[in-house]
Motif scaffolding. Sequence first.
Motif, PDB file in Angstrom:
ATOM      1  N   UNK A 181      -6.069  -6.016   2.776  1.00 43.97           N
ATOM      2  CA  UNK A 181      -6.788  -5.172   1.814  1.00 43.97           C
ATOM      3  C   UNK A 181      -5.945  -4.891   0.571  1.00 43.97           C
ATOM      4  N   UNK A 182      -4.650  -4.603   0.772  1.00 42.85           N
ATOM      5  CA  UNK A 182      -3.802  -4.273  -0.373  1.00 42.85           C
ATOM      6  C   UNK A 182      -3.566  -5.490  -1.262  1.00 42.85           C
ATOM      7  N   UNK A 183      -3.461  -6.669  -0.650  1.00 40.56           N
ATOM      8  CA  UNK A 183      -3.289  -7.909  -1.433  1.00 40.56           C
ATOM      9  C   UNK A 183      -4.562  -8.212  -2.218  1.00 40.56           C
ATOM     10  N   UNK A 184      -5.735  -8.045  -1.592  1.00 39.07           N
ATOM     11  CA  UNK A 184      -7.009  -8.280  -2.278  1.00 39.07           C
ATOM     12  C   UNK A 184      -7.186  -7.328  -3.460  1.00 39.07           C
ATOM     13  N   UNK A 185      -6.777  -6.074  -3.228  1.00 37.26           N
ATOM     14  CA  UNK A 185      -6.898  -5.078  -4.304  1.00 37.26           C
ATOM     15  C   UNK A 185      -6.014  -5.447  -5.486  1.00 37.26           C
ATOM     16  N   UNK A 214       0.832  -1.200   0.000  1.00 39.77           N
ATOM     17  CA  UNK A 214       0.000   0.000   0.000  1.00 39.77           C
ATOM     18  C   UNK A 214       0.870   1.254   0.000  1.00 39.77           C
ATOM     19  N   UNK A 215       0.227   2.418   0.169  1.00 39.13           N
ATOM     20  CA  UNK A 215       0.978   3.676   0.093  1.00 39.13           C
ATOM     21  C   UNK A 215       1.986   3.826   1.230  1.00 39.13           C
ATOM     22  N   UNK A 216       1.815   3.047   2.298  1.00 45.97           N
ATOM     23  CA  UNK A 216       2.773   3.072   3.407  1.00 45.97           C
ATOM     24  C   UNK A 216       3.828   1.966   3.285  1.00 45.97           C
ATOM     25  N   UNK A 217       3.866   1.350   2.077  1.00 46.66           N
ATOM     26  CA  UNK A 217       4.835   0.293   1.782  1.00 46.66           C
ATOM     27  C   UNK A 217       4.622  -0.933   2.684  1.00 46.66           C
ATOM     28  N   UNK A 218       3.362  -1.213   3.001  1.00 46.02           N
ATOM     29  CA  UNK A 218       3.025  -2.353   3.842  1.00 46.02           C
ATOM     30  C   UNK A 218       2.146  -3.336   3.074  1.00 46.02           C
ATOM     31  N   UNK A 219       2.343  -4.611   3.387  1.00 43.98           N
ATOM     32  CA  UNK A 219       1.466  -5.643   2.847  1.00 43.98           C
ATOM     33  C   UNK A 219       0.317  -5.853   3.819  1.00 43.98           C
ATOM     34  N   UNK A 276      -2.819 -14.327   0.783  1.00 43.45           N
ATOM     35  CA  UNK A 276      -4.155 -14.021   1.278  1.00 43.45           C
ATOM     36  C   UNK A 276      -4.709 -15.170   2.123  1.00 43.45           C
ATOM     37  N   UNK A 277      -4.476 -16.384   1.671  1.00 45.83           N
ATOM     38  CA  UNK A 277      -4.940 -17.571   2.409  1.00 45.83           C
ATOM     39  C   UNK A 277      -4.293 -17.639   3.790  1.00 45.83           C
TER      40      UNK A 277
END
Length: 821
Positions: free
Chosen positions: A690-694, A682-687, A716-717
């Motif tokens: 939500x970011x993986x689903x997107x 994401x924008x904070x450089x974190x996994x 995700x799993x």
Amino acid sequence: MPVKKSELYSSLWKSCDELRGGMDASQYKDYVLVLLFVKYVSDKAASQKDYDIEVPKGGSFADLVALKGDKEIGDKMNQIISKLAAKNDLKGVIDVADWNDSDKLGKGRDMVDRLSNLIAIFENSALDFRNNRAEGDDLLGDAYEFLMRHFATESGKSKGQFYTPAEVSRIMAKVIGLGSASNPGQTIHDPTCGSGSLLIKAHDEAKSAAGLDLALYGQEMDNATRALARMNLILHDCATGVVWQDNTLSAPHFKDAKTGALKTFDFVVANPPFSTKAWTNGFDPANDPYGRFALGIPPQKNGDYAFLLHILACLKSTGKGAVILPHGVLFRGGAEATIRREVVKRGYLKGIIGLPANLFYGTGIPACILVLDKEGAAARKGIFMVDASKGFIKDGNKNRLRAQDIHKIVDAFTRQLELPRYSRMVPLTEIADPKNDYNLNLPRYIDSSEPEDLQDIDAHLRGGIPDRDLDALDRYWKVFPGVREALFQKAGRPGYSELKVAVADIKPTIFGHAEFTAWSAKTQKLFARWRGEAAQRLRSIAKGDKPKTLIEGLSEGLLATFQKAKLLDSYDVYQHLMDYWVETMQDDVYLIASDGWTEAAKLRSLSDDKDKKSKDKPDFVIGRQRLKAELIPVSLLIARYFAEEQASIEKLESEAAAVTQAIEELAEDHGGEDGLLVEARNEKDKLTKASVSARLRALRNDPGAAEECRVLADYQTLVEKEAAIGSQAKAAQEELTAKVMAKYGKLVDDEIKTLVAEDKWLATLKAAIQGELDLVSQTLSGRIRELAARYADPLPTLTAELAVLAARVDQHIKKMVATWN
């Protein structure tokens, strides 16, 4: 539920926080101790008929409480305390401090708030002395002792001399036989009584051991310190004790009414100022009206022997005394040597106990206790000497005697036990021998140094472990001789042995040997026997019991039991119990003795402001309610009643940890610059989930992103699995917490006793004893490894290795086309 004893001490010491800044410890002790005094006598007078102290109207602690917030609080406190002092001949004792001193206590609102807060601290429910003191235990005396010790610590080098450490006071009371006092008319005197701690410990010893309330007489030169002593005596129920303020040497107060000679006493204890230079002020020793210096006049600039001679003059013909003096009195020459010779010749000196350095407040020099006994003087053939200089523990910037150190000193002295490098009876003939010439310096008679660990040159040259070093471990071989045979064999020449096992196998060989196993089992049986007796006594604790009596019986039983154990120091075992008593068990027992088992085991509310500020963290939080399991730790209750539930939770937590690790590994494997998970951050450089689903949704129609989608799906799993397990664990934990809370409310006495006495107290002590057993093996195996390593590479081996290395270096140099000279 009463405040724990340790919390009481802490709250009293915190009262000093209200006064710090405006004055130093040598001054604010006068305020804190006066308030403690007023609170105590007010409570006692309200609950006891014919109490020694009369509390007049307008002179009680309740009157002080009514002043909180009053803008004239300081002046009115002076008036209240003055009324109490005037009614009880305590002028100059409790009314010395000025409660309206703006320089020390602040001006205006600052003073009002400070004094109001100080009074509020002493309203603590734990400081309710209307009933007998903690059901017969000296709770107040211990609290006063705690404060005095801390005041002495903070007062600095020049102002901490009013206090003799309680540990030393106890030794002195015991070695002069106060526990064997036989007559209620016997007397105790301290000519330099300071704050009275020595007098009180002497009185307590006679009261607890012989049941006698002996009369106390003290003299102290400093008026403020004399005031401390008077308060101290009253607070310890010794209100009839007399403390006179004047110079003991120039103006001794206690005299025979008919003859004018010095009054003599059955017991004298003293800790006079060390090596005072002005001891002759106010009188002429050469023309002393009391004849104290017939054995010699001490040096003009050193009064140590002046106090010793005064004490001898104050002893009855059957009297016994103990005085603390610097080590120099044992060996200094000149006039002191002459006096020392005469004292020894007359048999007045029964014994000498050398103490560790840095025990006393106001000085760091080592001191000794001289034990005097006129009754047995004529028949005395020797002086019993104890060198206890190495038995102590560091306590801040001072040294302190542990319970085991005190017990060992007293045992050795009272039983005349001759212990290697510690104690012996030294014949007077040896002391009088010209080579010693009445020099009593302890190292002349007791070598307390550890044997030197000598290096063996032949072993370094030819290998092998010297038999001399192995023989030094004889205390072990006497218990399991077969272990030596299992570890060592002859090295091929007389006087040397070698290991039969690899160094790594030394400890397993010891642990696995039948003799070691038998010794361990026998020692554990000793503990099991004591544990059975102790468990019965612990389970029978009832309301009103005396905790000090309990621990005395338990500890003495443990010490006696382990005196039969081989290779273990019974005093070390004893110390484990005494340490645990101070750390945990004491507070538990005080709760039970005060409230009973059921009430003490209830969950305690931490909802008040004081508890919110404390370091005590709640075990349960339900809405705004914060609860603490005071007596029975949650872990013990879970272990006994909910082990399966806890195991299930731990299994879930383990599974969650494994999934978390898999997530971290996946992120690490594919999180690099060209990794398959980079675009999912994401924008904070974190996994995140939500970011993986997107990212998966964005790649849904991209046929070239199959591999990235697979990794994203795996991630995700794992995240979903981690969340599911976490949710399951949380639900299980909440269910367990509810069960545990419910169980606390349903515990019956027998269950509580099992949890506390067996699972908590005795289980902790069992682990400590096991640690002592393990230490035996570790010490033995450690020494053997040390010897093996020391002589592992004899000189020929080192020389050969050096030659090989030199040849390699020579070859390397030749390859570099160089010349080796």
